[in-house]
Design an enzyme around this catalytic site. Structure first.
Site, PDB file in Angstrom:
ATOM      1  N   GLY A   1       0.815  -1.201   0.000  1.00 27.04           N
ATOM      2  CA  GLY A   1       0.000   0.000   0.000  1.00 27.04           C
ATOM      3  C   GLY A   1       0.856   1.260   0.000  1.00 27.04           C
ATOM      4  N   SER A   2       0.355   2.297   0.642  1.00 26.09           N
ATOM      5  CA  SER A   2       0.952   3.627   0.495  1.00 26.09           C
ATOM      6  C   SER A   2       2.326   3.804   1.125  1.00 26.09           C
ATOM      7  CB  SER A   2      -0.005   4.683   1.068  1.00 26.09           C
ATOM      8  OG  SER A   2      -1.171   4.768   0.264  1.00 26.09           O
ATOM      9  N   VAL A   3       2.776   2.855   1.961  1.00 21.29           N
ATOM     10  CA  VAL A   3       4.159   2.983   2.442  1.00 21.29           C
ATOM     11  C   VAL A   3       5.128   2.912   1.274  1.00 21.29           C
ATOM     12  CG1 VAL A   3       3.804   2.146   4.797  1.00 21.29           C
ATOM     13  CG2 VAL A   3       4.261   0.522   2.971  1.00 21.29           C
ATOM     14  N   ASN A   4       4.693   2.316   0.147  1.00 25.69           N
ATOM     15  CA  ASN A   4       5.549   2.215  -1.033  1.00 25.69           C
ATOM     16  C   ASN A   4       5.677   3.545  -1.775  1.00 25.69           C
ATOM     17  OD1 ASN A   4       7.134   0.222  -2.520  1.00 25.69           O
ATOM     18  ND2 ASN A   4       5.782   0.679  -4.238  1.00 25.69           N
ATOM     19  N   LYS A   5       4.888   4.544  -1.375  1.00 23.42           N
ATOM     20  CA  LYS A   5       4.976   5.860  -2.019  1.00 23.42           C
ATOM     21  C   LYS A   5       6.321   6.531  -1.757  1.00 23.42           C
ATOM     22  CE  LYS A   5      -0.013   6.602  -2.126  1.00 23.42           C
ATOM     23  NZ  LYS A   5      -1.190   7.243  -1.495  1.00 23.42           N
TER      24      LYS A   5
END
Length: 599
Positions: A307-311
């Site tokens: 999810g958004s931790v990969n941003k």
């Protein structure tokens, strides 16, 4: 008389011939036979090394015990013959075995009836009882010398389930045809992967026995022919206190959030040393069920879509390649089309004016994809590789998964609409934390490690080689992104609050990133609207990094107060670390920055 003399002479001659035959021709064979009857080779087991934490506290060590054995057939024959030959002086075997069984119950606490069944069996050889304290075993063998006591060992895990998914379990194994290898051997965890280092090398002795291999050793006949070499101790980077805290609080939080499972890791921001690696479920290796699922280590073996931790990948690339600056303002619509896929933000909105920092602090999917498109798929793919995604970290734990990143050559049009927002690829919680360790360490990724040193039997300490750092981005890029991610924990009036003000820790600057990833519905094979992975990665303190924390929750009750964010757990862990290690307070407060311009 003459006849008597002739017979006497003939007898003497025959005796002489036999004596010559025995001495000259049969002596070597008879000597060898005698030696075979009386000599036996006895294995000398090596002592298995201990596993200790970074402070020397034992996580696993060996305790010497005895296994008692018996020869029912031979003993029955001896006792019954003695009783028949000397009535009233010796018990028959029935009476003697009953006394032995009762004495074992009194001294060892075993069931006399069970012992009696073994003692009176028709077997040539039986094991009576395992894992007996040597002093208690000696009491039995002193009173009943026909009982044999084998030297064995058991593994003791003083912390019970503490770090059990890391350490694993070892037990006494006799499945190897080579009896020299009958010893403690690992079944899971480091006990298994480091078995050769821990086990040592067995030796052997030659002894004389009364009845060959199965007899009693004759005192004073032991000859040392090859000494055993004990195993090495292994020192981990784990801190037992931190591991205990993380295990207990992760399990409690997962239960409160209704999660199916959870994993977390605490790493040194600069060295990559793992201080704690936990799952919400563990096992007690002192009482193992030998269930593969229970003994597994999902923190390294079970990848998930982050999810958004990969941003953070897009954040690093967009700053590294000069695509944007933290305060640059972007027009962010409510949705974006990527090939055949329409992507929305987590909240409905029209056209917004968001800063670069705001895009990541408020976790805008649309804004992130706009920046990723400017970075380009090739440079984005290269950044994934630099951050170690799709590759095993090499931490040295068995069963580690490399995760999954689709090869650049196989990307479709919509792939680049998934990867920047953390869908369509997978990683372990260890890999996720490693990305943020790069940010904390000014752009240098140091592969995580959990084995610190080997302490050999002679006491010499051999440090394990530290992994070579890999430069991922320029130092200033990492510092800039780290400062941007402070706004994730920013609590400010609308619309300038980040997604995780609960992660903030008074007195400290904290950087972090939340994540929510849809899971695949196993029936429809499409993304579910009810099952999620909830993730959080954080850096403490942001202005002088000491620790990196990664957390993942699997399918919590998303609508519950604790099921939609792992930020509160990060706050508690960060508070514990700050107190335990007396981390100095940040010199300045985290500045409040603009995330979104007024509409």
């Amino acid at each position: 008389m003459r006849v008597v003399r002739i017979l006497l002479v003939i007898g003497l001659i025959a005796t002489g011939v036999k004596l010559v035959q025995v001495q000259a021709f049969e002596a070597p064979a008879l000597s060898a036979k005698s030696q075979r009857q009386r000599s036996a080779t006895v294995d000398v087991q090596a002592v298995r090394g201990s596993i200790v934490d970074r402070n020397g506290s034992p996580l696993a060590f060996s305790v010497e015990v005895r296994t008692l054995s018996y020869r029912p057939q031979a003993m029955r024959k001896q006792w019954d013959q003695a009783a028949a030959k000397h009535p009233g002086q010796f018990d028959n075997y029935e009476a003697h075995s009953a006394k032995l069984a009762q004495r074992m119950q009194d001294v060892l606490g075993v069931d006399a009836h069970q012992m009696l069944a073994k003692l009176r069996s028709a077997a040539k050889f039986v094991y009576l009882v395992n894992n007996i304290d040597p002093s208690k075993a000696r009491t039995i063998t002193d009173e009943f010398p026909e009982v044999s006591a084998e030297v064995r060992a058991v593994r003791d895990y003083p912390g019970h389930n503490l770090a059990s998914n890391i350490v694993g379990v070892a037990n006494w194994r006799m499945d190897d045809p080579d009896t020299r290898n009958h010893n403690l051997h690992g079944l899971s965890g480091l006990e298994s992967s480091l078995d050769l280092m821990l086990a040592g090398t067995p030796g052997h002795q030659v002894v004389d026995t009364e009845e060959g291999d199965d007899g009693v050793v004759i005192p004073g006949t032991v000859r040392q022919t090859q000494a055993a070499v004990d195993g090495s101790d292994v020192v981990l980077t784990i801190d037992g206190d931190v591991q205990y805290y993380l295990q207990e609080h992760l399990a409690a939080f997962a239960k409160k959030a209704g999660a199916h499972s959870a994993s977390a890791v605490i790493m040194d921001a600069h060295t990559g040393e793992v201080y704690a690696l936990a799952n919400d479920k563990s096992f007690d290796p002192n009482k193992p069920t030998y269930d593969n699922a229970a003994m597994a280590n999902p923190a390294v073996s079970n990848p998930y879509e982050p999810g958004s931790v990969n941003k953070v990948v897009t954040a690093l690339a967009s700053i590294e390649y000069g695509i944007t600056t933290p305060t640059a303002v972007h027009e962010v619509p409510g949705q974006i089309q990527v090939a055949d896929r329409t992507v929305h933000d987590a909240w409905s909105h029209g056209l917004l004016q968001m800063t670069t920092t705001g895009i990541f602090a408020k976790s805008s999917n649309v804004g992130t994809l706009e920046l990723a498109q400017r970075v380009g798929p090739d440079r984005f793919s290269d950044m994934l590789k630099r951050l170690g995604l799709g590759q095993r970290t090499g931490i040295g734990l068995p069963g580690e998964s490399p995760g999954s990143v689709p090869p650049r050559s196989q990307w479709s049009g919509s792939t680049f609409g998934n990867l920047p927002i953390g869908q369509g690829l997978s990683m372990t919680v260890l890999q996720m934390a490693s990305m943020y360790q790069t940010v904390a360490n000014d752009g240098v990724r140091v592969p995580p490690r959990i084995i610190s040193a080997e302490v050999r039997p002679d006491g010499s300490r051999v440090q394990m080689p530290r992994p070579q750092g890999i430069r991922v981005v320029k130092p200033q890029t990492a510092i800039t992104v780290r400062n941007m991610l402070r706004a994730v924990t920013q609590g400010a009036p609308y619309p300038n609050s980040g997604t995780a003000p609960q992660a903030a820790l008074p007195g400290y600057q904290v950087s972090g990133k939340t994540g929510t990833a849809q899971q695949i519905n196993p029936v429809t094979h499409t993304y579910s609207n009810s099952n999620y992975w909830i993730t959080f990665a954080g850096i403490l303190p942001a202005d002088s990094p000491r620790f990196v924390v990664g957390i993942v929750l699997d399918r919590p009750v998303y609508t519950s107060p604790d099921g939609h964010s792992a930020a509160p757990l990060f706050h508690d862990v960060a508070s514990f670390l700050a107190q335990k290690y007396n981390i100095p307070l940040s010199k300045t407060e985290t500045p409040v920055v603009t995330l979104q311009l007024p509409s």
